[in-house]
Structures are given as structure tokens and as C-alpha cells.
Design a protein around this motif. Structure first.
Motif, PDB file in Angstrom:
ATOM      1  N   SER A 177       1.971   7.547 -17.930  1.00 33.33           N
ATOM      2  CA  SER A 177       2.136   6.727 -16.741  1.00 33.33           C
ATOM      3  C   SER A 177       1.328   5.434 -16.836  1.00 33.33           C
ATOM      4  O   SER A 177       0.208   5.419 -17.339  1.00 33.33           O
ATOM      5  CB  SER A 177       1.672   7.545 -15.530  1.00 33.33           C
ATOM      6  OG  SER A 177       1.802   6.797 -14.369  1.00 33.33           O
ATOM      7  N   ILE A 195       3.055   2.150   3.804  1.00 30.78           N
ATOM      8  CA  ILE A 195       2.290   1.552   4.913  1.00 30.78           C
ATOM      9  C   ILE A 195       3.144   0.518   5.643  1.00 30.78           C
ATOM     10  O   ILE A 195       3.259   0.547   6.871  1.00 30.78           O
ATOM     11  CB  ILE A 195       0.982   0.940   4.381  1.00 30.78           C
ATOM     12  CG1 ILE A 195       0.054   2.070   3.936  1.00 30.78           C
ATOM     13  CG2 ILE A 195       0.323   0.068   5.441  1.00 30.78           C
ATOM     14  CD1 ILE A 195      -1.255   1.623   3.374  1.00 30.78           C
ATOM     15  N   ARG A 211       0.363   1.499 -14.715  1.00 34.05           N
ATOM     16  CA  ARG A 211       0.379   0.820 -13.419  1.00 34.05           C
ATOM     17  C   ARG A 211       1.308  -0.379 -13.523  1.00 34.05           C
ATOM     18  O   ARG A 211       0.876  -1.482 -13.775  1.00 34.05           O
ATOM     19  CB  ARG A 211      -1.020   0.359 -13.027  1.00 34.05           C
ATOM     20  CG  ARG A 211      -1.927   1.492 -12.628  1.00 34.05           C
ATOM     21  CD  ARG A 211      -3.201   0.993 -11.997  1.00 34.05           C
ATOM     22  NE  ARG A 211      -4.206   2.030 -11.972  1.00 34.05           N
ATOM     23  CZ  ARG A 211      -4.318   2.944 -10.998  1.00 34.05           C
ATOM     24  NH1 ARG A 211      -3.485   2.909  -9.986  1.00 34.05           N
ATOM     25  NH2 ARG A 211      -5.248   3.869 -11.044  1.00 34.05           N
ATOM     26  N   THR A 219       3.814   7.032 -11.971  1.00 29.01           N
ATOM     27  CA  THR A 219       4.252   8.330 -11.473  1.00 29.01           C
ATOM     28  C   THR A 219       4.963   8.136 -10.145  1.00 29.01           C
ATOM     29  O   THR A 219       4.434   7.513  -9.243  1.00 29.01           O
ATOM     30  CB  THR A 219       3.032   9.249 -11.288  1.00 29.01           C
ATOM     31  OG1 THR A 219       2.384   9.379 -12.553  1.00 29.01           O
ATOM     32  CG2 THR A 219       3.442  10.621 -10.797  1.00 29.01           C
ATOM     33  N   TYR A 250       5.702  12.554  -1.450  1.00 27.66           N
ATOM     34  CA  TYR A 250       4.563  12.604  -0.521  1.00 27.66           C
ATOM     35  C   TYR A 250       4.704  13.804   0.393  1.00 27.66           C
ATOM     36  O   TYR A 250       5.782  14.052   0.940  1.00 27.66           O
ATOM     37  CB  TYR A 250       4.485  11.336   0.324  1.00 27.66           C
ATOM     38  CG  TYR A 250       3.889  10.150  -0.397  1.00 27.66           C
ATOM     39  CD1 TYR A 250       2.576   9.770  -0.181  1.00 27.66           C
ATOM     40  CD2 TYR A 250       4.653   9.415  -1.295  1.00 27.66           C
ATOM     41  CE1 TYR A 250       2.027   8.688  -0.835  1.00 27.66           C
ATOM     42  CE2 TYR A 250       4.109   8.328  -1.964  1.00 27.66           C
ATOM     43  CZ  TYR A 250       2.802   7.970  -1.732  1.00 27.66           C
ATOM     44  OH  TYR A 250       2.262   6.906  -2.386  1.00 27.66           O
ATOM     45  N   GLY A 267       0.801  -1.198   0.000  1.00 32.76           N
ATOM     46  CA  GLY A 267       0.000   0.000   0.000  1.00 32.76           C
ATOM     47  C   GLY A 267       0.840   1.255   0.000  1.00 32.76           C
ATOM     48  O   GLY A 267       1.910   1.299   0.602  1.00 32.76           O
ATOM     49  N   ALA A 268       0.325   2.285  -0.721  1.00 34.77           N
ATOM     50  CA  ALA A 268       0.947   3.610  -0.763  1.00 34.77           C
ATOM     51  C   ALA A 268       2.433   3.535  -1.104  1.00 34.77           C
ATOM     52  O   ALA A 268       3.263   4.107  -0.398  1.00 34.77           O
ATOM     53  CB  ALA A 268       0.714   4.344   0.551  1.00 34.77           C
ATOM     54  N   ASN A 269       2.771   2.835  -2.154  1.00 31.24           N
ATOM     55  CA  ASN A 269       4.160   2.746  -2.633  1.00 31.24           C
ATOM     56  C   ASN A 269       5.142   2.297  -1.568  1.00 31.24           C
ATOM     57  O   ASN A 269       6.277   2.759  -1.541  1.00 31.24           O
ATOM     58  CB  ASN A 269       4.615   4.102  -3.175  1.00 31.24           C
ATOM     59  CG  ASN A 269       4.209   4.290  -4.618  1.00 31.24           C
ATOM     60  OD1 ASN A 269       4.137   3.303  -5.365  1.00 31.24           O
ATOM     61  ND2 ASN A 269       3.928   5.515  -4.995  1.00 31.24           N
ATOM     62  N   THR A 275       4.354  14.987  -7.516  1.00 33.64           N
ATOM     63  CA  THR A 275       3.865  14.792  -6.159  1.00 33.64           C
ATOM     64  C   THR A 275       2.891  13.632  -6.118  1.00 33.64           C
ATOM     65  O   THR A 275       2.184  13.360  -7.078  1.00 33.64           O
ATOM     66  CB  THR A 275       3.101  16.028  -5.635  1.00 33.64           C
ATOM     67  OG1 THR A 275       2.097  16.351  -6.598  1.00 33.64           O
ATOM     68  CG2 THR A 275       4.011  17.199  -5.399  1.00 33.64           C
ATOM     69  N   ALA A 276       2.874  12.977  -4.992  1.00 34.64           N
ATOM     70  CA  ALA A 276       1.810  12.024  -4.711  1.00 34.64           C
ATOM     71  C   ALA A 276       0.976  12.684  -3.637  1.00 34.64           C
ATOM     72  O   ALA A 276       1.443  13.606  -2.997  1.00 34.64           O
ATOM     73  CB  ALA A 276       2.403  10.721  -4.205  1.00 34.64           C
ATOM     74  N   GLU A 277      -0.227  12.262  -3.410  1.00 37.42           N
ATOM     75  CA  GLU A 277      -1.170  12.839  -2.439  1.00 37.42           C
ATOM     76  C   GLU A 277      -1.778  14.106  -2.975  1.00 37.42           C
ATOM     77  O   GLU A 277      -1.106  14.918  -3.574  1.00 37.42           O
ATOM     78  CB  GLU A 277      -0.512  13.167  -1.105  1.00 37.42           C
ATOM     79  CG  GLU A 277      -0.355  11.929  -0.239  1.00 37.42           C
ATOM     80  CD  GLU A 277       0.131  12.279   1.153  1.00 37.42           C
ATOM     81  OE1 GLU A 277      -0.619  12.044   2.096  1.00 37.42           O
ATOM     82  OE2 GLU A 277       1.261  12.763   1.271  1.00 37.42           O
TER      83      GLU A 277
END
Lengths: 501, 330
Positions: free
Chosen positions: B191, B82, B193, B168, B112, B77-79, B328-330
Motif C-alpha cells: 500500500s 468528513i 499513500r 488501502t 468503515y 479527511g477520512a477518505n 477495513t478502515a478504522e
């Protein structure tokens, strides 16, 4: 005649005692993990990968392949028995399969699923053997624009998934699309609708939504409704399809096999569409579409065949081009690399023993699955006759373990509980969860392909009609919309559709 | 039968607990006999990817040499954030280890906004496991035959061409952005997945340029379906001895490797660090080496100090790239 020689070589390889054993081990494990919710073939193969290092390459891949298509068989079992689809492909099996189980026809539904899967597996194996390279070239013609149009077609076709009100179905699809938006955006990485929770950044897991909305929702409403609890005790009428059943299922099996084989070739999510598409097609060509969702055996036969055919043909891009169409195929490629084999077009010429061995083993494995599953039906059917106050805690426990094992986090378990409540509310409001799940699966893919196509074309919308495959599919979408929205032309369109099919 | 064996096991575990209590099994005793129980190895990704495979390879070897089972726990999770955050919060007793990597312990700190942990100070970085370069490749019909031709073409037609990456904020995306910045190019990012769908679209000619893990494209380079232009490592890669590095082409600062390492929560006692560093180094240079090299990866095994310094350097390097590329992520 070269093909006979090749198949002979494959038979010698796959038919050796040790490889038969590995094939059996694979399909047995696959069936087991298919029946257990949550634990999917990807995680199982990843964990078993180190064990295969010491095996000969043929044995390793034969076993891993067996786990994959074995899981497709196993997944339908829980969908039919307890309304618990463990994989995206068995969601539609649950629609009519579970209703059949409630009517005491669980055995016939399970047998139909197994027989349909076996037939589809046989045909698609032959397809792989005969036409793998040209079919793989077709797969490469599908770019983002084509996939987008295919997804639109799938989504529009799914409107016929609904049994009740059209408005409810559309609302549920839109809700599914919105739920699919949760998570980080693929292009910018921006988090959407995650409420600041890092656990939601990768989106909501399919298994969580499916188990919650289907299995948990079902349990809650069964517990509320006294009569719901006793339906499982309905007298079981036969374990094998009757003569009349056979007359009803042969055509859906054929259509499902054709559709599934075709969609399975497409690496960008085609196999996922196969069972949904087959269900929509069956309902569309049926003379009694109103029976769907109430235990129509065609609604089990078509999708189950499609899903297994798709699982077999999804090996085509992997074996002939070295392109993984899903995480399981990526793992198989990893297994090959570790064995010192470079996956790609050269596998067929440089490793004929491996290539043809896998293909023949797929057919042998399907035969084993049939032999393995048919006798089990009696056992399964007895299992659901266990009193409900014993059965439902067991289902809950298995769901919880399954969901927890995805990421080893309790967050997912709570989330499943939330979707369970939602599933119950949907039932009360007479909204079906299946269209929502389809929207949930297709939505993110559709968005991704749309934006990717537009990024590539630098914003030029004509890309969707300038590319012929995409254009044809969009025309089909228009035709389909006409048949759904204009009831006066409906009858006529259906006749036309039947002639084509 | 089942009940019997179950009861027997229960009996044993109860008597073991009693025995432990009688002997005054304290924390000090535990540290002396490290490892005295099962070790959890957090892999911050779901099962199935390269990182997961790295984790399992090392876990398997460590189980043998440490004499205790090392269990891989996938917390994706979340690159990778987590799993890494969970590991950072656990006790530094050597029974929770984490697979650190370029995403969770370098790039994410730059992309992030709200990181719940510091990739350097919240961890004891034990040693590196492996590293491997990305490769820039093109569809065979694409005009550029060498990296220099790609640079010339991109300068002549800025913004006309696209490149596909595995996502990304992935190491391949960051490596390409670093290259674009240093060479002053404008090539648009598409980009995906993961590396596999990106590669599929380049093979199909939907996007002309690909950047992804070097090992993934080997069969396609061999069959001529892709043309490799450069690798992003500091040296040439064993899989492609004839392919130059970007550094060789005149951009010495453009070095980007995907790496994984072994880390633990901050404050891990130094004797445990030493033991784990030694055993891991032995594993990656010994039994695991061949498997790593088959994937074009360079085995790690450096000292804890060197690895910590390396991680800090990576954090700073990618933060700068993320800022100037606006990722950016988030």
C-alpha cells in the motif's frame, strides 16, 4: 556546447516580456503565500490551475514553478521575524533566525536567508541543466529500504539539533514519533490514537503542530514575561550582513547548497530532510556548536541554502521522468497533461522550449526574488517593531485563518490551541520543540518505509544491509551514534568529519 | 482609498439587507429564483488531487450557466467521509452541493465500521460527472507480457509477487482485490499513500506490478518504462485502444471504474435537481468534455434516477469485495 544552445533557447523563451511577467507574478504570489501561514503552495497552485488553462504551456509552468520556489523564500520570513515556521523547511530557520531577530539582527538574518537562497538557487539550476537525466536515474535507485536508512540517518543526526540536555532532546523526538503515529495506518487502514474522531484519521497536520508549538507557545511565554515583550525593541543593527558575517556564512552556504541539491533529487521526502540535515551538519562542523540556537548566523545560512537548493532539484525527477516528488510536482504534471504535454523522458527532446524555458526561468525567478526580498527587509524589520500588544493579536489572527483554511474546519484551530499550550509547557520544562517536529515528520515516513521494505522482502531483515546504498547509510548511522554517545572520541570524529566535508 | 471602498461596500450591503427585508424576501421567493445567492460546492478532499480538479472544472462551468458563483470548499479527511458527512447534515436547499465519489459514496460504506451517514439515503444524487478505469501495468523486466501470462505466473507462484496500489481501500486496491477473487490469485498488496509514490516504486523496479488510474501511467507506457496489461473499465479506454479490458480476458464481472458525481443533501426539491442535472450534463458533455477526455475519463451526465441506482449498486458491489478480502478502515 550543446548546453549553451539549449540555455540560449531557454533564455529566449523565459526572457520574453510576457513570460518574465508570469515568472514575476509567480514568485510574487509565492512570496506572499510563504509569508502567510497555513496557505501553502499546493493549495495555491490547485486553485490557480484552472486559470492557467488559457495560457501557453511555458507561461503556465513558469508561473506555477515560481509560486513553488517563491514560497520557500517567503516561508523563512515569518520564521525569523515572529518564530512562525509556515513550512516544514523553515522550522530550523526559526531556531537561530528568531534568536537573531531578538538580538536586533533580523535584517541580517533575512538578508542571509535571501542571499543563501539565491546562491543555492543559481547552483542547483546549473545542476539541473547539466545533469538532470543521470541524477534522475539515481533517484530511481532509492527504494523503501534506502529511504528507511536515510530517515534513520536523519533522525540520529537530529539529536545534535538540541541545545540543552540530550535526554530532553531524545524524549522530544520520541514524543514527535508518537504524535506522528496518529491517524490511519497506511497498510491496514486501521485508525490509531484517533480517539474516535474522524478529524484525526488523516493524522495531525504539520502546520497545526508547528504553529502551535512555535508561534503560539512563544506568544504565551512572551505575554507572561515582561522582559520578553521588550526584546523586539532592541536596536536594529544593520540590514545587511557585515564583513564578519560574510566570513561566517560562505562555507555554510556552500555546504547547504551541496546537501540540499543532493537530497532534493530524491522523490520520497528528500527535500524535507534538506534543511534539517544542513543544520545538523553546520552544528557538527562548527567550532562553536554551543552558539547554535542562540542566534548563530550559520544556522540560518546553511538550512536556507539547502532548502532552496532542494526545491530546485526536486524538479529533476518531474521534468526528466515524469515522477512527482511532492504534491506540488503532481500538480505541475497535471498542468502539463491539461496542456496536452505528456510529462516524462520525452519532454526534453519533444518540448525543448518548455524544458529549457522552465530551467532558465528558475534562475531568473531567483534573481527576481533576491531583488524583491532585499528591499522588503527594511519593511519587515519595521513591522516587528510594532508594539507587541498590537503584533501578537495580528499573529494569532493570521495563524487562525491559515489553519482554518487547510480543511475549513474549526477542529484544526482548537488543535492548534492545544499545541500552543503544550508549546508553553515545553518551554517551562526546558524542552525544545524542534526535535519533536523532526520526529513528527520523519516518524511516519520511517515507519512506512520500514514496513514497506519488509513487505517487499517478505519479512527478510537483511534487505537493509544487502542493498549497498542502504548499508552505507546504516554504517554512517553507527559512526554518528559513536560520536554522540562517546564524548572521548568526539573530538577526533569531528576532525575527521571536517576533513571529509 | 481602502477605507473608502470598504465603507461603500458596507453601505451597499446594509441597503441590500434593508431592501430584502422590505420586500419580504422569504424562503419561497428564494426557491423560485434559484439560484439567488452563492452556492457552496463541498469537495471532500484537500486541494490538488484529481477529485479536486473535477470539482473545480464543474464549479467553473456551473458558475457561468447558473449566473451565481459556485465556490469550491475543500473539506478533506477520512477518505472523503468528513466532507460528505458535513454536506449530508446541511440544508437541502440547493446551496450546498457535494462532489460524490467512489470512495466517500461507495467503498467507505464497506470498509468503515462507523459511518455517520448513509451514502444512498442521506443524499439526493443529481448526476454523474466523469468516470475512468484503473490500469494494471508491470515493470518492463517482469516476465508477464499479457494479462493471461500474469494470471498463469501468479497461479504458478502464489504469494511470491507483489502489487502496488494507491492505498488501502482505494479504488485501485479494491479493483485488484476483485480481480484476484474472481481469478483465484494470490498477489500481495503493497500500500502507498497515493498513486504517485506507488508508480515511482514500480518504475524503479522495487515492486513489479502496479494498479492505478489509467491516465497517470500514459507517458511511461509510451516511453516503454511500464508495460500496460489491462484496463478495468467495461470498454477499452481511448488512451489505450490496443489494451484489452479484464472482462475481455474472461472475467466479465471484473469492471471497476473510479467515478465522481454531483450530489446534495437528501430531500432536494425536484425542480432544483432538474436544473442542476441539466446544467451539469451540458457542462460535462460540452465545454469540459475535452479536458475530461484528455485524462481518459468518460463524461457523465446521466439522469438523477440512473445515478442513484448506480450509487446503490456500487455500495453493494464494494461491500462484498471488502468483506471477502478482509479490508477495513478504522
Amino acid at each position: 556546447m550543446e548546453i549553451l544552445g539549449n540555455l540560449g533557447l531557454g533564455l529566449v523563451t523565459a526572457g520574453s516580456l510576457s513570460n518574465l511577467l508570469y515568472c514575476f507574478l509567480g514568485v510574487f504570489l509565492g512570496t506572499a503565500i510563504g509569508v502567510l501561514p497555513g496557505l501553502g503552495p499546493t493549495a495555491t497552485i490547485a486553485m490557480l490551475l484552472p486559470v492557467t488553462f488559457g495560457l501557453p504551456s511555458e507561461s503556465a509552468l513558469i508561473m506555477l514553478a515560481g509560486i513553488y520556489y517563491g514560497a520557500q523564500y517567503g516561508g523563512s520570513t515569518t520564521a525569523i521575524l515572529v518564530n512562525l515556521p509556515g513550512e516544514s523547511s523553515s522550522v530550523v530557520t526559526a531556531l537561530d533566525g528568531y534568536q537573531m531577530a531578538r538580538q536586533g539582527k533580523a535584517g541580517r538574518a533575512l538578508a542571509t536567508a535571501a542571499i543563501g537562497s539565491f546562491f543555492a538557487g543559481t547552483v542547483s539550476t546549473i545542476l539541473v541543466a547539466l545533469f538532470a537525466p543521470p541524477l534522475a536515474e539515481l533517484a530511481l535507485r532509492f527504494g523503501p529500504a534506502e529511504y528507511f536508512s536515510l530517515m534513520v540517518l536523519g533522525l540520529v543526526a537530529s539529536i545534535v539539533l538540541a541545545n540543552g540536555s540530550l535526554l530532553h532532546a531524545i524524549a522530544m523526538i520520541v514524543l514527535g514519533l508518537l504524535l506522528g503515529m496518529v491517524g490511519s495506518d497506511v497498510n491496514s487502514g486501521t485508525a490509531r490514537y484517533t480517539l474516535g474522531l474522524p478529524e484525526l484519521e488523516d493524522g495531525i497536520g504539520f502546520v497545526i503542530v508547528a504553529m502551535g508549538a512555535f508561534a503560539l507557545g512563544e506568544i504565551i511565554s512572551n505575554l507572561e514575561d515582561e522582559s520578553g515583550r521588550s526584546v523586539m525593541l532592541e536596536k536594529v543593527t544593520g540590514l545587511m550582513p557585515t564583513r564578519e558575517d560574510w566570513a561566517r556564512i560562505w562555507a555554510p552556504i556552500l555546504r547547504g547548497t551541496a546537501l540540499g541539491s543532493l537530497l532534493g533529487i530524491l522523490p520520497g521526502g528528500g527535500a524535507m530532510l534538506a534543511s534539517f540535515a544542513a543544520y545538523s551538519l553546520e552544528k557538527k562542523v562548527s567550532r562553536t556548536p554551543e552558539a547554535f540556537g542562540k542566534g548563530a548566523i550559520e544556522g540560518v545560512a546553511g538550512p536556507e541554502s539547502a532548502n532552496n537548493a532542494g526545491a530546485q532539484t526536486s524538479f529533476i525527477p518531474m521534468l526528466t521522468l515524469g515522477i512527482p516528488s511532492n504534491p506540488v510536482m503532481a500538480l505541475m504534471i497535471g498542468a502539463m497533461v491539461i496542456q496536452g504535454i505528456q510529462p516524462g523522458p520525452s519532454v526534453m527532446s519533444e518540448q525543448p522550449k518548455l524544458f529549457w524555458g522552465i530551467i532558465v526561468s528558475m534562475w531568473l525567478g531567483n534573481l527576481m526574488l533576491l531583488v524583491l526580498n532585499l528591499p522588503l527587509i527594511g519593511l519587515w524589520v519595521r513591522m516587528i517593531r510594532v508594539p507587541y500588544h498590537y503584533l501578537f493579536p495580528a499573529i494569532l489572527v493570521f495563524c487562525t485563518i491559515g489553519v482554518f483554511s487547510l480543511n475549513n474546519t474549526t477542529f484544526d484551530v482548537y488543535l492548534m490551541g492545544l499545541f500552543g499550550l503544550l508549546g508553553y509547557v515545553f518551554r517551562k520544562l526546558d524542552c525544545e520543540p524542534a526535535p519533536m517536529l523532526l520526529g513528527f515528520i520523519l516518524g511516519p515516513m520511517m515507519e512506512e518505509y520500514l514496513r514497506r521494505a519488509l513487505l517487499i522482502s517478505k519479512g527478510d531483515l537483511t534487505i537493509f544491509i544487502a542493498r549497498p546504498i542502504s548499508a552505507v547509510m546504516l554504517v554512517l548511522v553507527l559512526l554518528l551514534l559513536l560520536t554522540v554517545l562517546a564524548p572521548t572520541v568526539r573530538r577526533k570524529r569531528e576532525e575527521a568529519f571536517q576533513e571529509v566535508g | 482609498m481602502i477605507l473608502n471602498s470598504h465603507n461603500r461596500r458596507k453601505f451597499f450591503s446594509i441597503s441590500a439587507t434593508l431592501l430584502a427585508a422590505a420586500c419580504g424576501f422569504s424562503e419561497i421567493a428564494l426557491a423560485q429564483a434559484y439560484p439567488s445567492k452563492q452556492i457552496t460546492f463541498v469537495v471532500p478532499f484537500p486541494p490538488g488531487g484529481t477529485s479536486d480538479a473535477m470539482g473545480r472544472l464543474v464549479a467553473q462551468e456551473l458558475s457561468k450557466t447558473l449566473g451565481q458563483s459556485v465556490i469550491v470548499e475543500n473539506r478533506g479527511g477520512a477518505n472523503g467521509n468528513i466532507g460528505a458527512a458535513a454536506a449530508a447534515r446541511s440544508k437541502p436547499d440547493g446551496y450546498t452541493l457535494v462532489l460524490s465519489g467512489i470512495g466517500s459514496h461507495a467503498i467507505n460504506a464497506g470498509t468503515y465500521k462507523n459511518m455517520s451517514f448513509d451514502p444512498v439515503t442521506d443524499f439526493t444524487h443529481i448526476t454523474s460527472i466523469a468516470s475512468g478505469p484503473n490500469a494494471i501495468a508491470v515493470h518492463p523486466d517482469f516476465l508477464a507480457r499479457t494479462l493471461q501470462e500474469l494470471i498463469d505466473l501468479a497461479r504458478k507462484e502464489p504469494g511470491k509477487h507483489n502489487y502496488a496500489s494507491s492505498g488501502t481501500g482505494s479504488s485501485s486496491n479494491m479493483a485488484m482485490e476483485l480481480f484476484k477473487q474472481k481469478a483465484g490469485l494470490k498477489i500481495d498488496h503493497i500500500s502507498y499513500r497515493g498513486g504517485a509514490p506507488a508508480m515511482t516504486d514500480v518504475l524503479g523496479g522495487q515492486v513489479p506490478i502496479l494498479i492505478t488510474n489509467a491516465d497517470a501511467i500514459l507517458p511511461h507506457v509510451k516511453s516503454g518504462k511500464l508495460r500496460i496489461l489491462a484496463v478495468t473499465g467495461s470498454e477499452r479506454n481511448v488512451l489505450y485502444p490496443d489494451t484489452p479490458t479484464i472482462a475481455e480476458a474472461g472475467y466479465p464481472d471484473v469492471v471497476a471504474v473510479s467515478w465522481t458525481g454531483l450530489s446534495a443533501p437528501a430531500g432536494l426539491p425536484s425542480d432544483i435537481v432538474k436544473r442542476l442535472q441539466e446544467e451539469t450534463a451540458k457542462a460535462v458533455k460540452g465545454p469540459v468534455r475535452q479536458r475530461l477526455e484528455a485524462l481518459g475519463l468518460t463524461p457523465g451526465g446521466v439522469s438523477s434516477q440512473d445515478f442513484t441506482k448506480f450509487v446503490s449498486g456500487e455500495v453493494a458491489k464494494w461491500k462484498a469485495v471488502a468483506q471477502s478480502a478482509g479490508i477495513t478502515a478504522e
